[in-house]
Design a protein around this motif. Structure first.
Motif, PDB file in Angstrom:
ATOM      1  N   GLU A 295       0.813  -1.216   0.000  1.00  0.00           N
ATOM      2  CA  GLU A 295       0.000   0.000   0.000  1.00  0.00           C
ATOM      3  C   GLU A 295       0.847   1.267   0.000  1.00  0.00           C
ATOM      4  O   GLU A 295       0.350   2.337  -0.364  1.00  0.00           O
ATOM      5  CB  GLU A 295      -0.942   0.009   1.211  1.00  0.00           C
ATOM      6  N   ALA A 296       2.129   1.153   0.391  1.00  0.00           N
ATOM      7  CA  ALA A 296       3.024   2.314   0.400  1.00  0.00           C
ATOM      8  C   ALA A 296       3.821   2.437  -0.888  1.00  0.00           C
ATOM      9  O   ALA A 296       4.675   3.320  -1.015  1.00  0.00           O
ATOM     10  CB  ALA A 296       3.972   2.222   1.600  1.00  0.00           C
ATOM     11  N   THR A 297       3.545   1.583  -1.860  1.00  0.00           N
ATOM     12  CA  THR A 297       4.275   1.614  -3.129  1.00  0.00           C
ATOM     13  C   THR A 297       4.063   2.937  -3.853  1.00  0.00           C
ATOM     14  O   THR A 297       2.936   3.433  -3.947  1.00  0.00           O
ATOM     15  CB  THR A 297       3.817   0.458  -4.040  1.00  0.00           C
ATOM     16  N   GLU A 298       5.136   3.493  -4.372  1.00  0.00           N
ATOM     17  CA  GLU A 298       5.051   4.708  -5.182  1.00  0.00           C
ATOM     18  C   GLU A 298       4.350   4.392  -6.496  1.00  0.00           C
ATOM     19  O   GLU A 298       4.736   3.478  -7.214  1.00  0.00           O
ATOM     20  CB  GLU A 298       6.457   5.245  -5.469  1.00  0.00           C
ATOM     21  N   VAL A 299       3.321   5.166  -6.820  1.00  0.00           N
ATOM     22  CA  VAL A 299       2.617   5.045  -8.094  1.00  0.00           C
ATOM     23  C   VAL A 299       2.694   6.397  -8.785  1.00  0.00           C
ATOM     24  O   VAL A 299       2.038   7.337  -8.373  1.00  0.00           O
ATOM     25  CB  VAL A 299       1.149   4.613  -7.896  1.00  0.00           C
ATOM     26  N   PRO A 300       3.514   6.544  -9.827  1.00  0.00           N
ATOM     27  CA  PRO A 300       3.697   7.845 -10.476  1.00  0.00           C
ATOM     28  C   PRO A 300       2.373   8.447 -10.940  1.00  0.00           C
ATOM     29  O   PRO A 300       1.564   7.794 -11.583  1.00  0.00           O
ATOM     30  CB  PRO A 300       4.603   7.525 -11.667  1.00  0.00           C
ATOM     31  N   GLU A 301       2.146   9.707 -10.596  1.00  0.00           N
ATOM     32  CA  GLU A 301       0.943  10.422 -10.999  1.00  0.00           C
ATOM     33  C   GLU A 301       0.923  10.605 -12.507  1.00  0.00           C
ATOM     34  O   GLU A 301       1.943  10.887 -13.123  1.00  0.00           O
ATOM     35  CB  GLU A 301       0.898  11.800 -10.320  1.00  0.00           C
ATOM     36  N   GLY A 302      -0.267  10.453 -13.100  1.00  0.00           N
ATOM     37  CA  GLY A 302      -0.438  10.737 -14.515  1.00  0.00           C
ATOM     38  C   GLY A 302       0.301   9.791 -15.436  1.00  0.00           C
ATOM     39  O   GLY A 302       0.437  10.051 -16.631  1.00  0.00           O
ATOM     40  N   GLY A 303       0.816   8.683 -14.876  1.00  0.00           N
ATOM     41  CA  GLY A 303       1.626   7.781 -15.683  1.00  0.00           C
ATOM     42  C   GLY A 303       0.834   6.936 -16.656  1.00  0.00           C
ATOM     43  O   GLY A 303       1.322   6.556 -17.700  1.00  0.00           O
ATOM     44  N   ARG A 304      -0.413   6.638 -16.319  1.00  0.00           N
ATOM     45  CA  ARG A 304      -1.289   5.807 -17.154  1.00  0.00           C
ATOM     46  C   ARG A 304      -0.583   4.525 -17.595  1.00  0.00           C
ATOM     47  O   ARG A 304      -0.605   4.155 -18.757  1.00  0.00           O
ATOM     48  CB  ARG A 304      -1.780   6.600 -18.375  1.00  0.00           C
ATOM     49  N   GLY A 305       0.050   3.884 -16.645  1.00  0.00           N
ATOM     50  CA  GLY A 305       0.797   2.672 -16.941  1.00  0.00           C
ATOM     51  C   GLY A 305       0.084   1.435 -16.454  1.00  0.00           C
ATOM     52  O   GLY A 305      -1.145   1.336 -16.492  1.00  0.00           O
ATOM     53  N   VAL A 306       0.871   0.491 -15.948  1.00  0.00           N
ATOM     54  CA  VAL A 306       0.364  -0.809 -15.507  1.00  0.00           C
ATOM     55  C   VAL A 306       0.765  -1.050 -14.061  1.00  0.00           C
ATOM     56  O   VAL A 306       1.903  -0.772 -13.669  1.00  0.00           O
ATOM     57  CB  VAL A 306       0.917  -1.936 -16.416  1.00  0.00           C
ATOM     58  N   MET A 307      -0.180  -1.525 -13.268  1.00  0.00           N
ATOM     59  CA  MET A 307       0.085  -1.976 -11.908  1.00  0.00           C
ATOM     60  C   MET A 307      -0.142  -3.483 -11.902  1.00  0.00           C
ATOM     61  O   MET A 307      -1.234  -3.960 -12.209  1.00  0.00           O
ATOM     62  CB  MET A 307      -0.846  -1.276 -10.916  1.00  0.00           C
ATOM     63  N   PHE A 308       0.902  -4.247 -11.586  1.00  0.00           N
ATOM     64  CA  PHE A 308       0.860  -5.707 -11.691  1.00  0.00           C
ATOM     65  C   PHE A 308       1.188  -6.306 -10.331  1.00  0.00           C
ATOM     66  O   PHE A 308       2.237  -6.016  -9.750  1.00  0.00           O
ATOM     67  CB  PHE A 308       1.893  -6.163 -12.731  1.00  0.00           C
ATOM     68  N   MET A 309       0.308  -7.190  -9.857  1.00  0.00           N
ATOM     69  CA  MET A 309       0.560  -7.863  -8.577  1.00  0.00           C
ATOM     70  C   MET A 309       0.316  -9.363  -8.720  1.00  0.00           C
ATOM     71  O   MET A 309      -0.633  -9.791  -9.379  1.00  0.00           O
ATOM     72  CB  MET A 309      -0.334  -7.300  -7.472  1.00  0.00           C
ATOM     73  N   ASN A 310       1.174 -10.127  -8.066  1.00  0.00           N
ATOM     74  CA  ASN A 310       1.037 -11.584  -8.007  1.00  0.00           C
ATOM     75  C   ASN A 310       1.014 -11.975  -6.532  1.00  0.00           C
ATOM     76  O   ASN A 310       1.997 -12.467  -5.977  1.00  0.00           O
ATOM     77  CB  ASN A 310       2.217 -12.237  -8.737  1.00  0.00           C
ATOM     78  N   PRO A 311      -0.126 -11.745  -5.850  1.00  0.00           N
ATOM     79  CA  PRO A 311      -0.185 -12.014  -4.415  1.00  0.00           C
ATOM     80  C   PRO A 311      -0.228 -13.499  -4.108  1.00  0.00           C
ATOM     81  O   PRO A 311      -0.519 -14.328  -4.976  1.00  0.00           O
ATOM     82  CB  PRO A 311      -1.491 -11.329  -3.989  1.00  0.00           C
ATOM     83  N   GLU A 312       0.064 -13.842  -2.874  1.00  0.00           N
ATOM     84  CA  GLU A 312      -0.084 -15.225  -2.431  1.00  0.00           C
ATOM     85  C   GLU A 312      -1.544 -15.645  -2.590  1.00  0.00           C
ATOM     86  O   GLU A 312      -2.450 -14.823  -2.485  1.00  0.00           O
ATOM     87  CB  GLU A 312       0.348 -15.351  -0.974  1.00  0.00           C
ATOM     88  N   TYR A 313      -1.766 -16.946  -2.860  1.00  0.00           N
ATOM     89  CA  TYR A 313      -3.149 -17.378  -3.021  1.00  0.00           C
ATOM     90  C   TYR A 313      -3.480 -18.661  -2.284  1.00  0.00           C
ATOM     91  O   TYR A 313      -4.405 -19.373  -2.636  1.00  0.00           O
ATOM     92  CB  TYR A 313      -3.539 -17.487  -4.500  1.00  0.00           C
ATOM     93  N   GLY A 314      -2.719 -18.961  -1.242  1.00  0.00           N
ATOM     94  CA  GLY A 314      -3.160 -19.968  -0.289  1.00  0.00           C
ATOM     95  C   GLY A 314      -2.754 -21.391  -0.578  1.00  0.00           C
ATOM     96  O   GLY A 314      -2.565 -22.170   0.346  1.00  0.00           O
ATOM     97  N   ASP A 315      -2.605 -21.776  -1.856  1.00  0.00           N
ATOM     98  CA  ASP A 315      -2.270 -23.163  -2.163  1.00  0.00           C
ATOM     99  C   ASP A 315      -0.852 -23.514  -1.738  1.00  0.00           C
ATOM    100  O   ASP A 315      -0.570 -24.626  -1.339  1.00  0.00           O
ATOM    101  CB  ASP A 315      -2.435 -23.425  -3.661  1.00  0.00           C
ATOM    102  N   ARG A 316       0.053 -22.546  -1.844  1.00  0.00           N
ATOM    103  CA  ARG A 316       1.451 -22.825  -1.507  1.00  0.00           C
ATOM    104  C   ARG A 316       1.935 -21.945  -0.365  1.00  0.00           C
ATOM    105  O   ARG A 316       2.744 -22.351   0.429  1.00  0.00           O
ATOM    106  CB  ARG A 316       2.345 -22.609  -2.735  1.00  0.00           C
TER     107      ARG A 316
END
Length: 394
Positions: A295-316
């Protein structure tokens, strides 16, 4: 006839669900596949042309050059057909080769037996023709022969790759639950990223996705990180063809001014490892690594880019109940900080994904190992980032 200059049917394999992105790569190289199937594509090519494919492809696993197709009811048919093939024109008598296979035949309950019959046929033929025999073993460090045998039809290939191309060769420290490099590349190809706008990767782990993003943006190909391929160990190999392709790889590297790739993780160990992997890939200066909660990750303003996350999902990793709160926080983070971006969440747990609380625009199917996964795409509207006026409520 030299296999290096004579065209044959070539099968380029990939992990399940990566074929559309492998086809995309082929088209970028100016090659239109003759056939696209679940785990690969087919073209006609010489082994010299296969050299280019081995060095350039990110989503592929093996590049297989067909030598012979024949009917085979049992393992004796495999031996008899291959004992008549001129292996002495392909494999050096003082060399080394391995055999791999994909066997679906009712007479075989252990593919290693099929491998043994292929090996015996090659060795016996070469001993009869040259008076010598090459060494053999399981390590894919020399020439590699691949058998595909389904029911009563068999096909034998030169595997021009050897070790899988899906591992790109730079990653030294994989982390706890690493995403395979080929899969990471495919997921990036599946996004709407223009390779110039910001690419933000919270929960980066060992850094594979961020590193692949940097390599894709700057057009640095996997062949830059690997020194040994199976095609190098065949009779007739011309090193100059390989060196010319390597020169092209270096010439096509791009500089992308202002490129912003941001990768964060709450684990200092993960970030340390990610930095080491990025350094090995030569892109450490292109990625800003930070230790912090997502949640503290820097997200450049006006960048109109991509935010990509691969969170844990419980199986492993992690506990599913505890992860429900994490996924809800991911949804809040995207709504509050990522307005104007395309958001992508890669997960193997669709029940957890519902906790994000946003409607996905697309759900793209992937596999990781044997886990059925989805990458969900979210269009994150600019308005979600607006600062409320006095008296307004969020």
């Amino acid at each position: 006839m030299s296999v290096y200059t004579s065209a044959s049917s070539v099968t380029i394999t990939c992990n399940k669900r990566l074929a559309p992105f492998l086809e995309m790569e082929m088209n970028e190289l100016g090659i239109t596949p003759l056939e696209v199937f679940v785990t690969g594509v087919k073209i006609n090519a010489s082994i010299n042309e296969c050299i280019r494919l081995n060095l350039n492809l990110r989503c592929a696993s093996q590049v297989l050059y067909s030598l012979k197709q024949f009917a085979a009811v049992n393992a004796d048919d495999i031996y008899n057909n291959l004992a008549n093939y001129p292996w002495e024109t392909l494999i050096p008598a003082d060399g080394y080769f391995s055999v791999t296979s994909n066997v679906i035949n009712p007479t075989i309950n252990n593919s290693m037996y099929a491998n043994l019959r292929v090996k015996d046929a090659i060795v016996d033929r070469m001993r009869n023709k040259t008076g010598r025999r090459p060494d053999t073993g399981a390590e894919l460090t020399g020439a590699v022969i691949h058998l595909f045998w389904k029911k009563e039809t068999a096909e034998v290939f030169i595997d021009t790759s050897g070790d899988s191309l899906a591992r790109h060769g730079y990653r030294k420290i994989p982390g706890r639950a690493p995403m395979l490099e080929a899969l990471a590349s495919a997921t990036i190809y599946a996004t709407r990223w223009d390779r110039q706008s910001p690419f933000v990767n919270p929960m980066c782990g060992s850094g594979t996705v961020a590193i692949e993003a940097a390599l894709i943006a700057t057009n640095q190909r996997p062949g830059l990180f690997r020194l040994n391929y199976a095609f190098m160990h065949l009779i007739g190999y011309d090193e100059n063809v390989y060196l010319d392709e390597m020169e092209l790889l270096n010439k096509q590297i791009k500089d992308v001014p202002g490129l912003k790739i941001i990768a964060t993780d709450y684990s200092d160990v993960a970030i340390t490892n990610a930095r080491k992997n990025a350094a090995a890939a030569g892109v450490a200066d292109l990625i800003k690594f930070t230790i912090c909660d997502f949640e503290a990750t820097e997200v450049p303003e006006g960048g109109r880019g991509v935010m990509f996350m691969n969170p844990e999902y419980g199986d492993r990793l992690g506990n599913e109940t505890e992860l429900e709160a994490t996924y809800a926080r991911i949804g809040d983070f995207m709504k509050k900080k990522c307005g104007g971006y395309w958001g992508y969440i890669f997960t193997g747990n669709l029940d957890l994904a519902k906790k994000i609380g946003l409607k996905a625009k697309r759900r793209i199917e992937f596999y990781t190992s044997i886990i059925d996964c989805r990458m969900m795409e979210f269009e994150l509207y600019e308005g979600s980032r607006r600062t409320p006026r006095t008296g307004e409520q969020n």
